[in-house]
Design a protein around this motif. Structure first.
Motif, PDB file in Angstrom:
ATOM      1  N   VAL A 292      41.767  -3.704  41.445  1.00  0.00           N
ATOM      2  CA  VAL A 292      41.086  -4.648  41.732  1.00  0.00           C
ATOM      3  C   VAL A 292      41.822  -5.857  42.336  1.00  0.00           C
ATOM      4  O   VAL A 292      42.935  -6.099  41.801  1.00  0.00           O
ATOM      5  N   SER A 293      41.481  -6.471  43.401  1.00  0.00           N
ATOM      6  CA  SER A 293      42.112  -7.576  43.829  1.00  0.00           C
ATOM      7  C   SER A 293      41.032  -8.529  44.304  1.00  0.00           C
ATOM      8  O   SER A 293      40.016  -8.475  43.981  1.00  0.00           O
TER       9      SER A 293
ATOM     10  N   VAL B  59      39.475   4.711  45.281  1.00  0.00           N
ATOM     11  CA  VAL B  59      39.552   3.372  44.510  1.00  0.00           C
ATOM     12  C   VAL B  59      40.836   2.670  44.311  1.00  0.00           C
ATOM     13  O   VAL B  59      41.624   3.296  43.945  1.00  0.00           O
TER      14      VAL B  59
ATOM     15  N   ARG C  73      32.833 -12.914  43.047  1.00  0.00           N
ATOM     16  CA  ARG C  73      33.327 -11.600  42.924  1.00  0.00           C
ATOM     17  C   ARG C  73      32.912 -10.568  42.256  1.00  0.00           C
ATOM     18  O   ARG C  73      33.404  -9.532  41.801  1.00  0.00           O
TER      19      ARG C  73
ATOM     20  N   SER D 242      35.552  -5.937  49.613  1.00  0.00           N
ATOM     21  CA  SER D 242      34.826  -4.448  49.631  1.00  0.00           C
ATOM     22  C   SER D 242      34.348  -4.127  48.179  1.00  0.00           C
ATOM     23  O   SER D 242      34.938  -4.835  47.192  1.00  0.00           O
ATOM     24  N   THR D 243      33.699  -3.096  48.154  1.00  0.00           N
ATOM     25  CA  THR D 243      33.376  -2.685  46.744  1.00  0.00           C
ATOM     26  C   THR D 243      33.819  -1.096  46.218  1.00  0.00           C
ATOM     27  O   THR D 243      34.628  -0.626  47.372  1.00  0.00           O
ATOM     28  N   GLN D 244      33.828  -0.813  45.371  1.00  0.00           N
ATOM     29  CA  GLN D 244      34.434   0.540  44.940  1.00  0.00           C
ATOM     30  C   GLN D 244      33.280   1.668  44.818  1.00  0.00           C
ATOM     31  O   GLN D 244      33.167   2.824  44.263  1.00  0.00           O
TER      32      GLN D 244
ATOM     33  N   HIS E 192      38.095  -7.560  46.150  1.00  0.00           N
ATOM     34  CA  HIS E 192      37.267  -6.752  45.431  1.00  0.00           C
ATOM     35  C   HIS E 192      35.913  -7.415  44.866  1.00  0.00           C
ATOM     36  O   HIS E 192      36.192  -8.168  43.727  1.00  0.00           O
TER      37      HIS E 192
ATOM     38  N   LYS F 237      32.804  -6.765  42.528  1.00  0.00           N
ATOM     39  CA  LYS F 237      32.392  -5.771  41.418  1.00  0.00           C
ATOM     40  C   LYS F 237      30.856  -5.788  41.624  1.00  0.00           C
ATOM     41  O   LYS F 237      30.331  -6.782  41.825  1.00  0.00           O
TER      42      LYS F 237
ATOM     43  N   ASP G 181      30.817  -0.963  38.712  1.00  0.00           N
ATOM     44  CA  ASP G 181      31.731  -1.482  37.862  1.00  0.00           C
ATOM     45  C   ASP G 181      31.234  -1.958  36.520  1.00  0.00           C
ATOM     46  O   ASP G 181      31.999  -1.328  35.329  1.00  0.00           O
TER      47      ASP G 181
END
Length: 531
Positions: free
Chosen positions: A14-15, A11, A237, A272-274, A18, A20, A55
């Motif tokens: 956060v940008s 991970v 986002r 993208s996601t985490q 990103h 959530k 998240d």
């Protein structure tokens, strides 16, 4: 194309690219009829969500009931990693209840809402636009004094006049909201409309740069995932979603579908996601287990058919290169590798591949020779099992429908809740050679004991992997399907019985029989080939 696998260790900070993942399985999902969960069940799902690396977990609606508040507080106390949130109506009592419930969490959020559409203003709230704006300003500010992370939702935003929606969003940001969620409360919008709406709000709302814009879509017209992805294109986002898409009425945006769409088509969305995608299938099956709601076979990403192929053309292509018909890997979501299902549409390439996988070393001519028998059998049944294929290869294709050497003769289950005697079962089975055996075995429960007794008689070291039971009231029967693991390999068995216990045991016996038949068949064919 390579599917993105995102592990927790990978991970990044956060940008702006990103997205959530706000999971509402335990709040909106649990509100759906048939999906209510106990605190223990909620905690199991919450741990699964933490493993997924979501998240935010919306753990419930604290003001809804003391039980819901207690469940939220338990999750807030025990789950580390994700932000833990509670829903709250736009009033001080709800805010106080939410703040108290999430208080133990390391990271916490209060998600508050009020209806803004003409229908909600007039029919439900009996409030004017001015009154609603005043309440937003006052109560969001009050919530901000209790928690640093405040999310505000103008309920039924899609059917709210744009200019008034803009005013409501601006009032919430000014009062301290850090996330602005735009809910399609009744699943009414379309992808084009929602993309345009998010662009409008982000470009025109004062203070938009101080808040993350979020989307929450329902599936009444079957577009929840499409609309959520379209909102991302418009600048959202955060996606609010639920495992298996559960939620009010037709459900919410499906978490696994939205995440895998963003991962598989990162070239298009550029975000993208985490999420650790390899944990998706486990999360889906966990929810199905604790809510007793099976996953539909044709469910995208996690259904049994998601990576399964029966058509001969498709099977040939997948065997040559699975990218011919699969845009992502089954392993990417934590499922076993793609499944070649043998049926009447299957071709010789699939049959040959499965015969080889079962351990047989046969020639191309042998496949030609057995293929007519395979087709005859496939025309009479929905699916040709591994054990069916063994019978065909070993020359026993014309036997009756029973697979394997063992028949059930008697099942006795015993459990006594008034003493400390362990549950036990006595099973009697008969072999094709006429030999009868009876074994009594203990277990954690009577069914578990019966399974152990079956394995002892058949001399098959099997362990139950999954057991699906479905009562068909109209027919007065119970359909059961068991999947067992034997020395690293999986075998399945099905049954139909009047009694639920009989159905469970019979399906287990069918699976054990399949394992026994395959083992015996492979050995016999190898001996024949050697001689």
């Amino acid at each position: 194309m390579t599917t993105q696998h995102i592990k927790t260790d990978d991970v990044k900070p956060v940008s702006e690219n990103h997205v959530k993942i706000f999971d509402t399985t335990l709040r909106d999902g649990e509100q759906a009829p048939g999906f209510s969960m106990s605190t223990d069940a909620k905690l199991i799902v919450a741990r699964t969500l933490s493993d997924l690396n979501v998240d935010i977990i919306e753990a419930g609606f604290a003001a809804a009931s003391p039980g819901d508040a207690a469940a939220i507080r338990t999750i807030a106390s025990e789950i580390e990693g994700p932000t833990i949130g509670s829903l709250a109506r736009l009033n001080k009592n709800d805010i106080d209840a939410a703040a108290h419930a999430i208080e133990p969490a390391q990271q916490k959020r209060i998600h508050t809402f009020i209806g803004t559409s003409p229908l909600h203003r007039d029919a439900k709230l009996k409030m004017s636009k001015e009154e609603i704006l005043k309440v937003i300003s006052e109560i969001v500010a009050y919530a901000s004094s209790a928690c640093d992370d405040i999310e505000f939702s103008p309920e039924d935003a899609i059917r709210t006049e744009r200019e008034f929606l803009l005013e409501a969003v601006e009032a919430a940001i000014e009062a301290g909201a850090t996330t602005i969620n735009i809910p399609d409360t009744v699943g009414y919008t379309t992808p084009e409309e929602i993309t345009d709406l998010f662009r409008f709000l982000k470009e025109n709302a004062k203070g938009a740069d101080r808040a993350i814009f979020s989307v929450h879509c329902h599936d009444d017209l079957g577009m929840a995932v499409a609309n959520s992805l379209a909102a991302v294109r418009g600048g959202a986002r955060q996606i609010e979603c639920a495992i298996n898409g559960i939620g009010e009425r037709a459900g919410n945006c499906s978490m696994e579908e939205a995440v895998m769409a963003l991962a598989t088509r990162r070239d298009f969305f550029n975000v993208s996601t985490q999420i650790d995608t390899t944990k998706i299938f486990a999360a889906s099956t966990t929810l199905a287990r604790v809510t007793h709601n099976p996953i539909p076979r044709n469910k995208a990403i996690v259904g049994k058919n998601a990576f399964a192929h029966e058509a001969g053309i498709h099977q040939h292509g997948v065997l040559a290169n699975k990218r011919t018909y699969e845009i992502m890997d089954a392993e990417a979501v934590g499922m076993p590798s793609n499944s070649i299902v043998l049926g009447k549409h299957s071709g010789k390439h699939a049959v040959a591949a499965r015969v080889k996988a079962l351990g047989f070393n046969v020639s191309k001519q042998k496949i030609e020779d057995i293929f007519p028998a395979f087709k005859r059998l496939a025309d009479t049944c929905r699916e040709v099992t591994d054990a069916d294929l063994v019978r065909i290869v070993t020359g026993n294709a014309e036997t009756d429908g029973r697979i394997g050497p063992w028949r059930m003769r008697k099942t006795e289950l015993h459990v006594n809740f008034e003493d400390e005697t362990r549950p036990h079962a006595r099973i009697t089975m008969e072999h094709d050679n006429g030999e009868r055996q009876s074994v009594t075995h203990e277990g954690e429960g009577p069914i578990d004991a019966a399974f152990a007794a079956v394995c002892a008689i058949a001399d098959v070291p099997g362990h139950i992997h999954t057991l699906d039971l479905n009562h068909v009231a109209a027919e007065g029967i119970v359909r059961a399907e068991a999947v067992i693991e034997v020395e690293g390999k999986f075998y399945s068995g099905k049954s139909e019985e009047v009694d639920i216990a009989d159905a469970a045991v019979a399906s287990f016996v069918a699976a054990v029989n399949q394992a026994a038949a395959i083992r015996a068949g492979v050995s016999a064919e190898q001996e024949r080939a050697a001689s």
